[in-house]
Design an enzyme around this catalytic site. Structure first.
Site, PDB file in Angstrom:
ATOM      1  N   ILE A  13     -24.483  11.847 -40.184  1.00  0.00           N
ATOM      2  CA  ILE A  13     -24.078  12.433 -38.893  1.00  0.00           C
ATOM      3  C   ILE A  13     -22.689  13.062 -39.023  1.00  0.00           C
ATOM      4  O   ILE A  13     -22.423  14.126 -38.473  1.00  0.00           O
ATOM      5  CB  ILE A  13     -24.126  11.378 -37.764  1.00  0.00           C
ATOM      6  CG1 ILE A  13     -25.515  10.712 -37.733  1.00  0.00           C
ATOM      7  CG2 ILE A  13     -23.815  12.017 -36.410  1.00  0.00           C
ATOM      8  CD1 ILE A  13     -25.640   9.537 -36.778  1.00  0.00           C
ATOM      9  N   ASP A  32     -13.229   9.611 -46.421  1.00  0.00           N
ATOM     10  CA  ASP A  32     -14.469   8.894 -46.728  1.00  0.00           C
ATOM     11  C   ASP A  32     -14.284   8.233 -48.087  1.00  0.00           C
ATOM     12  O   ASP A  32     -13.799   8.880 -49.020  1.00  0.00           O
ATOM     13  CB  ASP A  32     -15.653   9.891 -46.758  1.00  0.00           C
ATOM     14  CG  ASP A  32     -16.998   9.202 -46.612  1.00  0.00           C
ATOM     15  OD1 ASP A  32     -17.286   8.289 -47.414  1.00  0.00           O
ATOM     16  OD2 ASP A  32     -17.746   9.577 -45.700  1.00  0.00           O
ATOM     17  N   LEU A  34     -16.746   7.231 -49.839  1.00  0.00           N
ATOM     18  CA  LEU A  34     -18.000   7.553 -50.541  1.00  0.00           C
ATOM     19  C   LEU A  34     -18.804   6.305 -50.902  1.00  0.00           C
ATOM     20  O   LEU A  34     -19.666   6.362 -51.768  1.00  0.00           O
ATOM     21  CB  LEU A  34     -17.748   8.428 -51.786  1.00  0.00           C
ATOM     22  CG  LEU A  34     -17.048   9.771 -51.513  1.00  0.00           C
ATOM     23  CD1 LEU A  34     -16.907  10.557 -52.823  1.00  0.00           C
ATOM     24  CD2 LEU A  34     -17.799  10.602 -50.486  1.00  0.00           C
ATOM     25  N   ASN A  92     -15.421  -4.165 -42.353  1.00  0.00           N
ATOM     26  CA  ASN A  92     -15.375  -2.713 -42.493  1.00  0.00           C
ATOM     27  C   ASN A  92     -15.367  -2.011 -41.130  1.00  0.00           C
ATOM     28  O   ASN A  92     -14.541  -1.138 -40.880  1.00  0.00           O
ATOM     29  CB  ASN A  92     -16.586  -2.236 -43.312  1.00  0.00           C
ATOM     30  CG  ASN A  92     -16.510  -0.763 -43.657  1.00  0.00           C
ATOM     31  OD1 ASN A  92     -15.471  -0.278 -44.096  1.00  0.00           O
ATOM     32  ND2 ASN A  92     -17.591  -0.043 -43.436  1.00  0.00           N
ATOM     33  N   TYR A 141     -24.109  -5.775 -36.708  1.00  0.00           N
ATOM     34  CA  TYR A 141     -23.859  -4.328 -36.629  1.00  0.00           C
ATOM     35  C   TYR A 141     -23.574  -3.905 -35.179  1.00  0.00           C
ATOM     36  O   TYR A 141     -22.544  -3.296 -34.888  1.00  0.00           O
ATOM     37  CB  TYR A 141     -25.061  -3.552 -37.192  1.00  0.00           C
ATOM     38  CG  TYR A 141     -25.025  -2.097 -36.826  1.00  0.00           C
ATOM     39  CD1 TYR A 141     -24.050  -1.262 -37.364  1.00  0.00           C
ATOM     40  CD2 TYR A 141     -25.925  -1.573 -35.903  1.00  0.00           C
ATOM     41  CE1 TYR A 141     -23.991   0.068 -36.990  1.00  0.00           C
ATOM     42  CE2 TYR A 141     -25.863  -0.249 -35.531  1.00  0.00           C
ATOM     43  CZ  TYR A 141     -24.892   0.570 -36.078  1.00  0.00           C
ATOM     44  OH  TYR A 141     -24.816   1.882 -35.699  1.00  0.00           O
ATOM     45  N   ASN A 170     -31.858   7.265 -31.858  1.00  0.00           N
ATOM     46  CA  ASN A 170     -32.281   7.397 -33.260  1.00  0.00           C
ATOM     47  C   ASN A 170     -32.008   8.792 -33.812  1.00  0.00           C
ATOM     48  O   ASN A 170     -32.791   9.728 -33.571  1.00  0.00           O
ATOM     49  CB  ASN A 170     -33.757   7.037 -33.389  1.00  0.00           C
ATOM     50  CG  ASN A 170     -33.968   5.542 -33.250  1.00  0.00           C
ATOM     51  OD1 ASN A 170     -33.683   4.970 -32.205  1.00  0.00           O
ATOM     52  ND2 ASN A 170     -34.413   4.909 -34.300  1.00  0.00           N
ATOM     53  N   ILE A 206     -45.877  -0.349 -41.123  1.00  0.00           N
ATOM     54  CA  ILE A 206     -45.579  -0.237 -39.691  1.00  0.00           C
ATOM     55  C   ILE A 206     -45.214  -1.633 -39.207  1.00  0.00           C
ATOM     56  O   ILE A 206     -46.020  -2.569 -39.316  1.00  0.00           O
ATOM     57  CB  ILE A 206     -46.792   0.329 -38.926  1.00  0.00           C
ATOM     58  CG1 ILE A 206     -47.033   1.763 -39.409  1.00  0.00           C
ATOM     59  CG2 ILE A 206     -46.574   0.271 -37.426  1.00  0.00           C
ATOM     60  CD1 ILE A 206     -48.285   2.389 -38.882  1.00  0.00           C
ATOM     61  N   ASP A 284     -36.027  -5.902 -33.741  1.00  0.00           N
ATOM     62  CA  ASP A 284     -36.552  -4.654 -33.169  1.00  0.00           C
ATOM     63  C   ASP A 284     -36.916  -4.839 -31.694  1.00  0.00           C
ATOM     64  O   ASP A 284     -37.655  -5.754 -31.342  1.00  0.00           O
ATOM     65  CB  ASP A 284     -37.816  -4.207 -33.919  1.00  0.00           C
ATOM     66  CG  ASP A 284     -37.521  -3.228 -35.041  1.00  0.00           C
ATOM     67  OD1 ASP A 284     -36.404  -2.671 -35.078  1.00  0.00           O
ATOM     68  OD2 ASP A 284     -38.418  -3.015 -35.883  1.00  0.00           O
TER      69      ASP A 284
HETATM   70  N1  UFG Z   1     -40.162   1.336 -38.688  1.00  0.00           N
HETATM   71  C1  UFG Z   1     -41.353   0.971 -39.255  1.00  0.00           C
HETATM   72  N2  UFG Z   1     -41.430   0.926 -40.616  1.00  0.00           N
HETATM   73  C2  UFG Z   1     -40.372   1.231 -41.430  1.00  0.00           C
HETATM   74  C3  UFG Z   1     -39.152   1.604 -40.841  1.00  0.00           C
HETATM   75  C4  UFG Z   1     -39.081   1.648 -39.458  1.00  0.00           C
HETATM   76  O1  UFG Z   1     -42.337   0.685 -38.566  1.00  0.00           O
HETATM   77  O2  UFG Z   1     -40.533   1.134 -42.656  1.00  0.00           O
HETATM   78  C5  UFG Z   1     -40.063   1.396 -37.222  1.00  0.00           C
HETATM   79  C6  UFG Z   1     -39.061   0.413 -36.667  1.00  0.00           C
HETATM   80  O3  UFG Z   1     -39.669  -0.832 -36.415  1.00  0.00           O
HETATM   81  C7  UFG Z   1     -38.611   1.124 -35.386  1.00  0.00           C
HETATM   82  C8  UFG Z   1     -38.733   2.602 -35.738  1.00  0.00           C
HETATM   83  O4  UFG Z   1     -39.577   2.661 -36.877  1.00  0.00           O
HETATM   84  O5  UFG Z   1     -39.496   0.854 -34.355  1.00  0.00           O
HETATM   85  C9  UFG Z   1     -37.404   3.226 -36.092  1.00  0.00           C
HETATM   86  O6  UFG Z   1     -36.767   2.433 -37.083  1.00  0.00           O
HETATM   87  P1  UFG Z   1     -35.428   2.880 -37.842  1.00  0.00           P
HETATM   88  O7  UFG Z   1     -35.128   1.815 -38.834  1.00  0.00           O
HETATM   89  O8  UFG Z   1     -35.588   4.274 -38.310  1.00  0.00           O
HETATM   90  O9  UFG Z   1     -34.346   2.901 -36.681  1.00  0.00           O
HETATM   91  P2  UFG Z   1     -33.909   1.742 -35.677  1.00  0.00           P
HETATM   92  O10 UFG Z   1     -34.487   2.055 -34.348  1.00  0.00           O
HETATM   93  O11 UFG Z   1     -34.183   0.392 -36.207  1.00  0.00           O
HETATM   94  O12 UFG Z   1     -32.326   1.856 -35.732  1.00  0.00           O
HETATM   95  C10 UFG Z   1     -31.619   3.038 -35.402  1.00  0.00           C
HETATM   96  C11 UFG Z   1     -30.368   3.129 -36.254  1.00  0.00           C
HETATM   97  C12 UFG Z   1     -29.448   1.987 -35.965  1.00  0.00           C
HETATM   98  C13 UFG Z   1     -29.171   1.927 -34.499  1.00  0.00           C
HETATM   99  C14 UFG Z   1     -30.443   1.913 -33.706  1.00  0.00           C
HETATM  100  C15 UFG Z   1     -30.136   2.021 -32.262  1.00  0.00           C
HETATM  101  O13 UFG Z   1     -30.708   3.123 -37.614  1.00  0.00           O
HETATM  102  O14 UFG Z   1     -28.244   2.179 -36.661  1.00  0.00           O
HETATM  103  O15 UFG Z   1     -31.270   3.013 -34.074  1.00  0.00           O
HETATM  104  O16 UFG Z   1     -31.263   2.289 -31.542  1.00  0.00           O
HETATM  105  F1  UFG Z   1     -28.492   0.803 -34.202  1.00  0.00           F
END
Ligand code: UFG
Length: 326
Positions: A13, A32, A34, A92, A141, A170, A206, A284
């Protein structure tokens, strides 16, 4: 030309925001270390490679460059990792921010746009989520981001630091033609993992199909990274124009399930995505969708990308050009 310090500007981002800042006529310097970002995301002349917790070096930089404002991205962002290594996350994310605030104070920089998250709300009581929804993070986090928001609240009252915390939902997609895109190591985010499953034939898991949602999979608000970047620029403009401190959600207001995202990837790429249903992932929420009315009303923000297929297409364009480089 306002000069902006962007911490974490080599990340996903952050690098998109620098790209859009430069096009909007701002000057930008990136700090940064890195540890999570990529050198190729930042022009060498703009990059200062060091840890934010080096307060002395940061103070020197802030004094020399006389920044008009700071956009603060630098942080660890993996929810699961934060459960395993909370010290590292608080050290951090909170420690780095305190060092930054100390350097800003010493150099007289008093405006900050902060990269916050929907994770401050935890398991929401209602959807879409407004900013005054109760805070209840369910991971170190999310807690680390909330702690910083609270610190900023006190600094507003006592030190005159004006800040806008943007709570992202997201982030996804990529700015076409920029060479920038989503890449994390290890990758935990849904859209890059769907591409990887399609490319390798190894099924993506999933995480649960027994949620209380129409198709049983989790719902999220997928916001294009360039729309996130534009929110930062509007927030900076507001602060530089004398605006007050605030916290605002950044999302489209539309929710999409995991299966809907998978179908969008199949439509855009024209290929099947192998998948298997696994257990729920700890932490989640069934649905996270933003009420971004405040951002729209106060800063005049509006997302340009409203179609999931269009967002996925920009991510796919990046992925194809990346050629599977890790
Ligand atoms: N998902 C799967 N399989 C995977 C990865 C993700 O089913 O292998 C699902 C997750 O359960 C979730 C959706 O896809 O329902 C999105 O998952 P992400 O890991 O892509 O993102 P998150 O919603 O968990 O988290 C993101 C950011 C976080 C932030 C959060 C706030 O990565 O930093 O949104 O909503 F805190």
């Amino acid at each position: 030309m306002p000069k902006i310090l962007v911490t974490g500007g080599a990340g996903y981002i952050g690098s998109h925001t620098v790209y859009h800042l430069l096009r909007a006529g701002y000057d930008a310097v990136v700090v940064d270390d890195l540890s999570r970002g990529y050198r190729r995301n930042v022009e060498a002349a703009r990059l200062r490679e060091f840890d934010l917790r080096d307060t002395e070096r940061l103070t020197r930089l802030c004094r020399e460059e006389q920044f008009d404002a700071v956009v603060h991205f630098a942080a660890f962002i993996a929810v699961g990792e934060s459960m395993q290594k909370p010290e590292m996350y608080f050290g951090n994310n909170v420690g780095g921010t305190l060092s930054l605030l100390e350097a800003m104070e010493a150099a007289g920089v008093r405006r900050l746009v902060f990269s916050s998250t929907a994770a401050v709300y935890g398991f929401p009581e209602r959807i879409p989520i407004p900013e005054d929804h109760p805070y209840a993070p369910v991971s170190p986090y999310g807690e680390s981001k909330l702690m910083v928001e609270k610190i900023l609240g006190w600094l507003d009252r006592s030190s005159g630091v004006r800040s806008i915390a943007l709570r992202y939902f997201n982030a996804c997609g990529a700015e076409p033609g920029s060479g920038l895109g989503e890449e994390h190591d290890p990758e935990t985010h849904l859209i890059p993992l769907l591409f990887r499953a399609m490319q390798t034939g190894q099924p993506v898991t999933i995480f649960g199909d027994d949620y209380d949602t129409p198709d049983g999979t989790c719902i999220r608000d997928y916001i294009h990274v360039s729309d996130l970047a534009s929110a930062h620029i509007l927030a900076l403009d507001a602060l530089i124009g004398g605006g007050k401190s605030d916290a605002m959600n950044v999302g489209t207001g539309a929710g999409h399930s995991v299966l809907e995202v998978l179908r969008a990837v199949e439509r855009v790429t024209g290929s099947k995505v192998p998948c298997a249903t696994g257990p729920r992932r700890q932490g989640d929420s069934s649905a996270l969708v933003a009420d971004s009315g405040k951002l729209r009303r106060t800063l005049g923000w509006a997302p340009r990308y409203l179609s999931l297929d269009e967002i996925v297409a920009t991510a796919w364009e990046f992925e194809k050009n990346r050629g599977g480089k890790q």
